[in-house]
Structure formats: C-alpha cells, structure tokens
Design a protein around this motif. Sequence first.
Motif, mmCIF file in Angstrom:
data_model
loop_
_atom_site.group_PDB
_atom_site.id
_atom_site.type_symbol
_atom_site.label_atom_id
_atom_site.label_comp_id
_atom_site.label_asym_id
_atom_site.label_seq_id
_atom_site.Cartn_x
_atom_site.Cartn_y
_atom_site.Cartn_z
ATOM 1 N N LEU A 163 94.141 54.931 104.138
ATOM 2 C CA LEU A 163 93.998 55.244 105.558
ATOM 3 C C LEU A 163 94.495 56.656 105.858
ATOM 4 C CD1 LEU A 163 93.235 54.306 108.403
ATOM 5 C CD2 LEU A 163 95.545 53.366 108.628
ATOM 6 N N GLU A 164 95.615 57.042 105.258
ATOM 7 C CA GLU A 164 96.125 58.399 105.449
ATOM 8 C C GLU A 164 95.115 59.429 104.957
ATOM 9 O OE1 GLU A 164 99.621 59.050 106.901
ATOM 10 O OE2 GLU A 164 98.545 57.271 107.588
ATOM 11 N N ALA A 165 94.417 59.108 103.864
ATOM 12 C CA ALA A 165 93.393 60.018 103.354
ATOM 13 C C ALA A 165 92.200 60.082 104.308
ATOM 14 C CB ALA A 165 92.946 59.574 101.964
ATOM 15 N N PHE A 166 91.784 58.934 104.826
ATOM 16 C CA PHE A 166 90.686 58.917 105.802
ATOM 17 C C PHE A 166 91.051 59.735 107.040
ATOM 18 C CE2 PHE A 166 88.814 55.013 103.779
ATOM 19 C CZ PHE A 166 87.519 55.501 103.672
ATOM 20 N N LEU A 172 93.898 63.304 98.187
ATOM 21 C CA LEU A 172 94.051 62.487 96.989
ATOM 22 C C LEU A 172 92.992 62.858 95.959
ATOM 23 C CD1 LEU A 172 94.505 58.929 98.575
ATOM 24 C CD2 LEU A 172 96.305 60.421 97.692
ATOM 25 N N PRO A 173 93.310 62.803 94.670
ATOM 26 C CA PRO A 173 92.260 62.896 93.650
ATOM 27 C C PRO A 173 91.221 61.807 93.892
ATOM 28 C CG PRO A 173 94.452 62.996 92.655
ATOM 29 C CD PRO A 173 94.651 62.613 94.090
ATOM 30 N N GLN A 174 89.975 62.079 93.578
ATOM 31 C CA GLN A 174 88.895 61.155 93.900
ATOM 32 C C GLN A 174 89.122 59.764 93.322
ATOM 33 O OE1 GLN A 174 86.585 61.896 96.061
ATOM 34 N NE2 GLN A 174 85.568 59.906 95.949
ATOM 35 N N ALA A 175 89.573 59.693 92.082
ATOM 36 C CA ALA A 175 89.771 58.380 91.453
ATOM 37 C C ALA A 175 90.872 57.597 92.162
ATOM 38 C CB ALA A 175 90.115 58.548 89.974
ATOM 39 N N ILE A 176 91.941 58.286 92.569
ATOM 40 C CA ILE A 176 93.028 57.624 93.287
ATOM 41 C C ILE A 176 92.536 57.148 94.648
ATOM 42 C CG2 ILE A 176 95.294 57.955 94.352
ATOM 43 C CD1 ILE A 176 95.428 57.789 91.342
ATOM 44 N N PHE A 177 91.772 57.987 95.333
ATOM 45 C CA PHE A 177 91.242 57.603 96.647
ATOM 46 C C PHE A 177 90.343 56.384 96.549
ATOM 47 C CE2 PHE A 177 87.627 57.973 99.636
ATOM 48 C CZ PHE A 177 88.312 57.651 100.805
ATOM 49 N N GLU A 178 89.435 56.367 95.578
ATOM 50 C CA GLU A 178 88.511 55.236 95.451
ATOM 51 C C GLU A 178 89.257 53.945 95.135
ATOM 52 O OE1 GLU A 178 85.504 55.094 96.344
ATOM 53 O OE2 GLU A 178 85.176 57.242 96.656
ATOM 54 N N SER A 179 90.290 54.032 94.306
ATOM 55 C CA SER A 179 91.092 52.849 93.979
ATOM 56 C C SER A 179 91.833 52.341 95.210
ATOM 57 C CB SER A 179 92.069 53.188 92.863
ATOM 58 O OG SER A 179 92.904 52.084 92.578
ATOM 59 N N ALA A 180 92.441 53.276 95.960
ATOM 60 C CA ALA A 180 93.169 52.880 97.168
ATOM 61 C C ALA A 180 92.208 52.335 98.222
ATOM 62 C CB ALA A 180 93.944 54.076 97.713
ATOM 63 N N ARG A 181 91.049 52.942 98.335
ATOM 64 C CA ARG A 181 90.051 52.462 99.300
ATOM 65 C C ARG A 181 89.595 51.047 98.955
ATOM 66 N NH1 ARG A 181 84.290 55.482 100.757
ATOM 67 N NH2 ARG A 181 83.682 54.053 102.457
ATOM 68 N N LEU A 182 89.423 50.772 97.672
ATOM 69 C CA LEU A 182 89.036 49.424 97.254
ATOM 70 C C LEU A 182 90.098 48.417 97.654
ATOM 71 C CD1 LEU A 182 86.825 47.885 95.627
ATOM 72 C CD2 LEU A 182 88.300 48.155 93.624
ATOM 73 N N ARG A 183 91.376 48.797 97.530
ATOM 74 C CA ARG A 183 92.461 47.906 97.935
ATOM 75 C C ARG A 183 92.432 47.660 99.443
ATOM 76 N NH1 ARG A 183 95.409 44.662 96.405
ATOM 77 N NH2 ARG A 183 97.384 45.468 97.178
ATOM 78 N N MET A 184 92.073 48.686 100.226
ATOM 79 C CA MET A 184 92.021 48.548 101.670
ATOM 80 C C MET A 184 90.844 47.686 102.115
ATOM 81 S SD MET A 184 91.845 51.537 104.618
ATOM 82 C CE MET A 184 90.162 52.051 104.274
#
Length: 319
Positions: A163-166, A172-184
């Motif tokens: 959410l902070e990235a959004f 965030l690095p793309q891979a970290i963002f995608e992983s965190a987004r999947l969790r959200m």
Amino acid sequence: MGEFDLIDRYFKRPARQADVGIGDDCAIWTPRASHQLAISTDMLVEGRHFLSTVDPARLGHKALAVNLSDLAACGATPQVFFLSLALPRLEESWLDGFSHGLFALADAHGIELIGGDTTQGPLNISITVMGDVPTGQAILRSGAQAGDDLYVSGHVGDARLALEAFRGLVGLPQAIFESARLRMETPLPRVALGQSLRGMATAMADISDGLLGDLGHILRASHVGAVIDWPACQPLLAASQTWPCPEALALTCVLSGGDDYELVFTAPASARQAVLDASNRSATPVTRIGHITSDTQLRVLDSQGQAIDHGLRSFDHFA
C-alpha cells in the motif's frame, strides 16, 4: 443480461451441503449435531478496502478470504456462505474473473455459496460465512492468561508495504513489490491452523486492522497486557528477508499495517511443543513474539529491553 441471468450464469451451483440453495427465497441448511454455529460478515467497498485496478479474480479470492479468516480465528470449520453484490454496471469479463477467484478459494475450503443478493450501485461486496465448531471448543478473545506466550502466524506487514508503494511513499524493487502486492490482494486464511489450535490456544484473533489493534482486542477482552519483543517480530515482514527495509517503515508495516489476515494467538508456555506440532500439521509457520502480562499495558521492547516509543495506531474506519 438481467439480474437473474447474472446469478444463474456466474454464481448458481447445485446444492451440495445445503438442503435448499440458490433459487428459493431462503436457503435451508442443517448444521451438524453437537456443534455450535460460527457466523461472520465482512464488507469490501471499492476505494476503501481495495483499489479499482485490482484483478477481479484476486478480488473474488480476497472477498471470501477475509471472512474465512474470521472463522479461522475461532477454530471453526467453514460450511456455507452468502454473497451480496452491488455492481455499477454488468461487465461479463469482470464477473467471470471475480466468480472464478471466489469459487477457487471456496472449493479449496469445501464451502458452498447458498444465497445472497445483487443490485446496481457503487461496487460493494458483502459476504456472510457460516461454519461450525464442536460445542464448547470455540477459541475466543477473552481467554488469555498472564504468562501465556504470544504468537503470530505467517508473515505480517507486506500488505501495508504494498500500500505504501501504491501511495508513492516508498520505492520497491519490482520483485519485492509484486510479492507484497500478492500478499495484499490474495491473503491466505489460516483455517487449518485455527482448527489445529483448538484445545491449546487460550485466545485468538485475526489480524485485519493491524497487529497492535487486533492484539489489543484480545488484551481488553481478557483484562491483561502484553510485551512484544520487536527483534522477534522483524522476520515477520517477508520483504525484509531480501530487501533492506528501513526500521521506521518496518515498525509501521508490522505493528500497524492491516490486510494481513494472519492469526495472533496466546497459549501457555507449557504448550510450546503442541503449538509447533499444530504449526507443522497445518503447514503454517508461527512465530513467538512475546508474552502476556498481568497488567493491562501493551509494550514493544527493543533488543536492550527498552520500550519503543512508536506512536503507532491500527486502522480505524472512522478515526
């Protein structure tokens, strides 16, 4: 396509557990003998609980997952659910994705859609789940005892990090963002762990609005306090394992970030091996992050045993 065509095409299935399912004015369902009902309702509103850009299949998953998480927090077994859906317009591609995501999670947990409602309006999803638990075995918020260990399941904080990235507040690095987004967007309800903890967890809640706030519900209901060991909590943020998350951001995400739908629970220190066994049986990792105290304070301590003045609060719709 009209309202009833929509229901027939995307949501009507043959009744399996219900005596009478979708198609009558009321669903008829017979609970199991020697069990108590466990019932929960959650509403998801566009712009408040999810972004307009979310994939509809992920939204269907999350809409049911947040309700299953409530059943997990009581140690209940999911049985049936109701869906009420307000749609601004009929979009068949959206309905196809949403219903596929919804039913994929429903089938994974053996839970059946048996009724609900549809109407036109701002996008709003409301689900009521019904499950059951052996009589007298429901895990409530009110049973924590001084001296109990304090645990959290899975990972906590990655949804808030996404959410902070959004919001553009962190890069965030793309891979970290995608992983965190999947969790959200696709949280995993810990139903199997909740059931495995019956008879050993003294109190439990799901983490929907943030660890501090949801643990606070347990503390108030049980009239106790808690000490959280911050160093023990830091591995809970999955992103921090491969990305150097700033300390202040980690504190915010882990302690006050919402949308995790993990379980926070207490258990006697004598039950540590039993808790580990329950974790293994349910294939769900758990982390011991502190203990329950006899006072009513909630303190977060650093590696030196000093209280951290964090000033954090959990999410509140009206605060």
